[in-house]
Write a protein that holds these residues in place. Structure first.
Motif, mmCIF file in Angstrom:
data_model
loop_
_atom_site.group_PDB
_atom_site.id
_atom_site.type_symbol
_atom_site.label_atom_id
_atom_site.label_comp_id
_atom_site.label_asym_id
_atom_site.label_seq_id
_atom_site.Cartn_x
_atom_site.Cartn_y
_atom_site.Cartn_z
ATOM 1 N N ARG A 146 9.650 18.884 -14.144
ATOM 2 C CA ARG A 146 10.644 18.277 -15.037
ATOM 3 C C ARG A 146 11.434 19.345 -15.782
ATOM 4 O O ARG A 146 12.608 19.132 -16.120
ATOM 5 C CB ARG A 146 9.955 17.331 -16.025
ATOM 6 N N ASN A 147 10.827 20.477 -16.033
ATOM 7 C CA ASN A 147 11.540 21.564 -16.715
ATOM 8 C C ASN A 147 12.667 22.140 -15.864
ATOM 9 O O ASN A 147 13.567 22.805 -16.385
ATOM 10 C CB ASN A 147 10.567 22.683 -17.090
ATOM 11 N N PHE A 148 12.598 21.905 -14.555
ATOM 12 C CA PHE A 148 13.630 22.421 -13.654
ATOM 13 C C PHE A 148 14.462 21.295 -13.038
ATOM 14 O O PHE A 148 15.003 21.430 -11.941
ATOM 15 C CB PHE A 148 12.993 23.294 -12.579
ATOM 16 N N GLY A 149 14.530 20.176 -13.759
ATOM 17 C CA GLY A 149 15.473 19.120 -13.398
ATOM 18 C C GLY A 149 14.988 18.120 -12.383
ATOM 19 O O GLY A 149 15.775 17.279 -11.932
ATOM 20 N N LEU A 150 13.710 18.161 -12.027
ATOM 21 C CA LEU A 150 13.172 17.215 -11.057
ATOM 22 C C LEU A 150 12.456 16.084 -11.780
ATOM 23 O O LEU A 150 11.932 16.259 -12.887
ATOM 24 C CB LEU A 150 12.210 17.915 -10.101
ATOM 25 N N SER A 151 12.382 14.932 -11.154
ATOM 26 C CA SER A 151 11.696 13.794 -11.772
ATOM 27 C C SER A 151 10.190 13.880 -11.607
ATOM 28 O O SER A 151 9.436 13.254 -12.360
ATOM 29 C CB SER A 151 12.209 12.480 -11.164
ATOM 30 N N GLY A 152 9.739 14.624 -10.632
ATOM 31 C CA GLY A 152 8.314 14.777 -10.387
ATOM 32 C C GLY A 152 8.054 15.988 -9.519
ATOM 33 O O GLY A 152 8.984 16.687 -9.093
ATOM 34 N N GLN A 153 6.784 16.237 -9.261
ATOM 35 C CA GLN A 153 6.407 17.398 -8.460
ATOM 36 C C GLN A 153 6.955 17.312 -7.042
ATOM 37 O O GLN A 153 7.027 16.228 -6.447
ATOM 38 C CB GLN A 153 4.886 17.514 -8.375
ATOM 39 N N ILE A 154 7.308 18.452 -6.502
ATOM 40 C CA ILE A 154 7.623 18.537 -5.074
ATOM 41 C C ILE A 154 6.321 18.323 -4.310
ATOM 42 O O ILE A 154 5.256 18.826 -4.690
ATOM 43 C CB ILE A 154 8.218 19.917 -4.733
ATOM 44 N N GLU A 155 6.388 17.568 -3.236
ATOM 45 C CA GLU A 155 5.187 17.277 -2.449
ATOM 46 C C GLU A 155 4.536 18.575 -1.966
ATOM 47 O O GLU A 155 5.217 19.555 -1.676
ATOM 48 C CB GLU A 155 5.587 16.389 -1.261
ATOM 49 N N HIS A 156 3.209 18.570 -1.907
ATOM 50 C CA HIS A 156 2.430 19.791 -1.698
ATOM 51 C C HIS A 156 2.859 20.551 -0.445
ATOM 52 O O HIS A 156 3.164 21.758 -0.496
ATOM 53 C CB HIS A 156 0.948 19.429 -1.603
ATOM 54 N N ALA A 157 2.922 19.874 0.703
ATOM 55 C CA ALA A 157 3.297 20.556 1.940
ATOM 56 C C ALA A 157 4.734 21.071 1.875
ATOM 57 O O ALA A 157 5.043 22.142 2.407
ATOM 58 C CB ALA A 157 3.124 19.614 3.135
ATOM 59 N N GLU A 158 5.608 20.322 1.197
ATOM 60 C CA GLU A 158 7.000 20.753 1.061
ATOM 61 C C GLU A 158 7.095 22.017 0.207
ATOM 62 O O GLU A 158 7.913 22.899 0.481
ATOM 63 C CB GLU A 158 7.834 19.623 0.456
ATOM 64 N N ARG A 159 6.261 22.112 -0.820
ATOM 65 C CA ARG A 159 6.267 23.325 -1.640
ATOM 66 C C ARG A 159 5.943 24.553 -0.794
ATOM 67 O O ARG A 159 6.541 25.620 -0.958
ATOM 68 C CB ARG A 159 5.252 23.217 -2.789
ATOM 69 N N TYR A 160 5.024 24.405 0.132
ATOM 70 C CA TYR A 160 4.671 25.539 0.988
ATOM 71 C C TYR A 160 5.744 25.817 2.031
ATOM 72 O O TYR A 160 5.945 26.967 2.435
ATOM 73 C CB TYR A 160 3.298 25.323 1.631
ATOM 74 N N ARG A 161 6.456 24.780 2.467
ATOM 75 C CA ARG A 161 7.570 25.016 3.397
ATOM 76 C C ARG A 161 8.663 25.819 2.692
ATOM 77 O O ARG A 161 9.229 26.763 3.264
ATOM 78 C CB ARG A 161 8.115 23.682 3.912
ATOM 79 N N ILE A 162 8.960 25.451 1.450
ATOM 80 C CA ILE A 162 9.933 26.203 0.653
ATOM 81 C C ILE A 162 9.448 27.634 0.463
ATOM 82 O O ILE A 162 10.222 28.597 0.583
ATOM 83 C CB ILE A 162 10.149 25.521 -0.714
ATOM 84 N N ALA A 163 8.162 27.778 0.175
ATOM 85 C CA ALA A 163 7.602 29.111 -0.064
ATOM 86 C C ALA A 163 7.731 29.996 1.168
ATOM 87 O O ALA A 163 7.993 31.201 1.055
ATOM 88 C CB ALA A 163 6.141 28.989 -0.487
ATOM 89 N N ASP A 164 7.549 29.428 2.346
ATOM 90 C CA ASP A 164 7.683 30.224 3.573
ATOM 91 C C ASP A 164 9.088 30.798 3.708
ATOM 92 O O ASP A 164 9.262 31.964 4.070
ATOM 93 C CB ASP A 164 7.343 29.372 4.797
#
Length: 458
Positions: A146-164
């Motif tokens: 929420r501090n970065f403008g999102l309504s909720g957490q990015i889904e776990h697997a998606e966070r790792y895809r972004i990280a890659d």
């Protein structure tokens, strides 16, 4: 015959009052509340180097713990990682008063573009002469999203895809954008950098478009030592591609053994030497000259320990303190209307509330060495030889007492038994000290394929 397995030794810290030792900031003589003072960090660094620690490992979060009791009030009262400051900014101060001590800094791949981050890490690597590592995290607090403008957490697997993809960008910047001999500082010709030895990266991916070139010239390590904190399935696969040092844990030693085996298998699948990945765990050490000293310290810890701080840190979607100990977790969730809460799915619904809260405390003691120095050393050797870890992040119950006890009572015995080196090797980078064959990423590492040429860093 090979000698005893050496221990990698880090001090576990965070730029806040209450990191993971809830309530213990109130211990007599504790300096934790002085974290805003640069003198706290320079004193800490000097003590850690005198004790011959490998590094200070700095944790971080980007949000408040506000799941428990539906708000941050408990975390604020407890000083639970709030207020907290940026971990990177204390590193130059600590580096300025030390020559050998390394620094591991935590930074998330989820909420910041890779380009400015890569420059900050290169700057730290320059200023420390290659003594920094990056603890790669994807962030887990709902408040951070929420501090970065999102309504909720990015889904776990998606966070790792972004990280890659984030990793691909920073590898291109660190490893491929500059030749090692690009900076010539030729006074006669008036040339600082040979332009044909620097290039853009022109990255165009799903999440990022980055032209480059990198703004920093190659540092001692180019890519800082890659650290990762994980035990999840997605995290294990990510670690197999990227991590050189894995910070892990679990409810028991068997779980940690399985994580180690899984990460090494993932590294091998990615063409890496599986034994090149090292593993550290959070460790609690309470020691003294005598058993009575240890008993007194444990009694003081119990006096100030905060259960509420621990429950808030666990981001529980219900309040165990509002229920009788024999009520099941599932019934407690139902009574509070939290059965559908995202955090409820991972809880042991059939377990009693009393057993559940006790287990939270036991988890923190998975790697606990308590007793006289000889007993502590024996326990650490068991972790090295039988569990298979490579090192510890020493939890500070008391700043600076925990560090001083370890330095005076445990460190010399570990050196006598061949578990710790006697002194530092001058000029070593953090990667070299923690097991690397040189200052740069090994050739079989995922990031190495982004190199333009195998030219040694000056």
């Amino acid at each position: 015959m090979p000698g005893p397995k050496p221990l990698l030794l880090n001090l576990f810290e965070m730029n806040c009052v209450s990191h993971i030792t809830h309530g213990l900031w109130r211990l007599p003589g504790n300096h934790r509340h002085e974290f805003n003072d640069i003198g706290y960090w320079t004193t800490l660094a000097r003590l850690a180097e005198e004790a011959q620690f490998d590094a200070v490992f700095l944790a971080d979060v980007l949000g408040a713990y506000d799941v428990y009791r539906d708000g941050p009030q408990t975390a604020l009262r407890e000083g639970l990682q709030i207020p907290s400051n940026d971990p990177m900014l204390v590193v130059p101060a600590m580096a300025a008063v030390t020559e050998h001590l390394g620094f591991g800094v935590t930074s998330s791949t989820s909420y910041e573009p890779p380009f400015p981050f890569a420059r900050r890490m290169s700057t730290l690597d320059h200023l420390t002469k290659g003594r920094v590592g990056w603890n790669v995290v994807t962030s887990y607090l709902p408040n951070a999203a929420r501090n970065f403008g999102l309504s909720g957490q990015i889904e776990h697997a998606e966070r790792y895809r972004i990280a890659d993809e984030f990793m691909e960008v920073v590898y291109k910047l660190w490893e491929g954008s500059w030749d090692a001999d690009a900076v010539v500082a030729d006074r006669e010709r008036g040339v600082v950098v040979e332009p044909d030895r620097v290039r853009p990266i022109d990255h165009e991916g799903t999440c990022y478009r980055v032209a480059g070139p990198h703004l920093s010239s190659p540092s001692r390590q180019r890519t800082p030592l890659v650290i990762q904190a994980t035990a999840s399935a997605d995290g294990i696969e990510f670690a197999g591609r990227h991590a050189e040092l894995v910070f892990t844990g679990g409810p028991d030693h068997a779980t940690v053994k399985r994580t180690i085996a899984a990460v090494r298998a993932a590294a091998e699948r990615n063409g890496r030497d599986p034994l090149s990945v090292k593993f550290v765990v959070q460790a609690t050490v309470v020691t003294g000259h005598t058993e009575s000293d240890v008993v007194a310290k444990l009694a003081a810890h119990a006096r100030y320990d905060s259960l509420e701080g621990r429950l808030a840190h666990a981001s529980l979607p219900f309040d165990p303190l509002a229920h009788p100990a024999d009520r099941t977790v599932g019934d407690a969730l139902a009574l509070e209307g939290r059965l559908d809460h995202p955090g409820a799915a991972h809880l042991p619904w059939q377990r009693s509330v009393g057993d559940f809260t006790a287990a939270l405390a036991r988890r923190e003691r998975t790697f606990a060495a308590v007793g006289t120095p000889d007993a502590v050393v024996a326990q650490i050797e068991h972790w090295l030889d039988d569990v298979g870890i490579d090192g510890i992040n020493l939890t500070q119950q008391h700043s600076y007492g925990t560090l001083q006890d370890f330095a005076e009572l445990v460190g010399p015995r570990l050196r006598e038994r061949g578990r710790r080196p006697d002194g530092y090797v001058p000029g070593q980078t953090l990667r070299e000290r923690l097991g690397g064959s040189g200052p740069l990423l090994p050739d079989d590492h995922t990031g190495a394929r982004f190199r333009r040429a195998a030219v040694p860093t000056p």
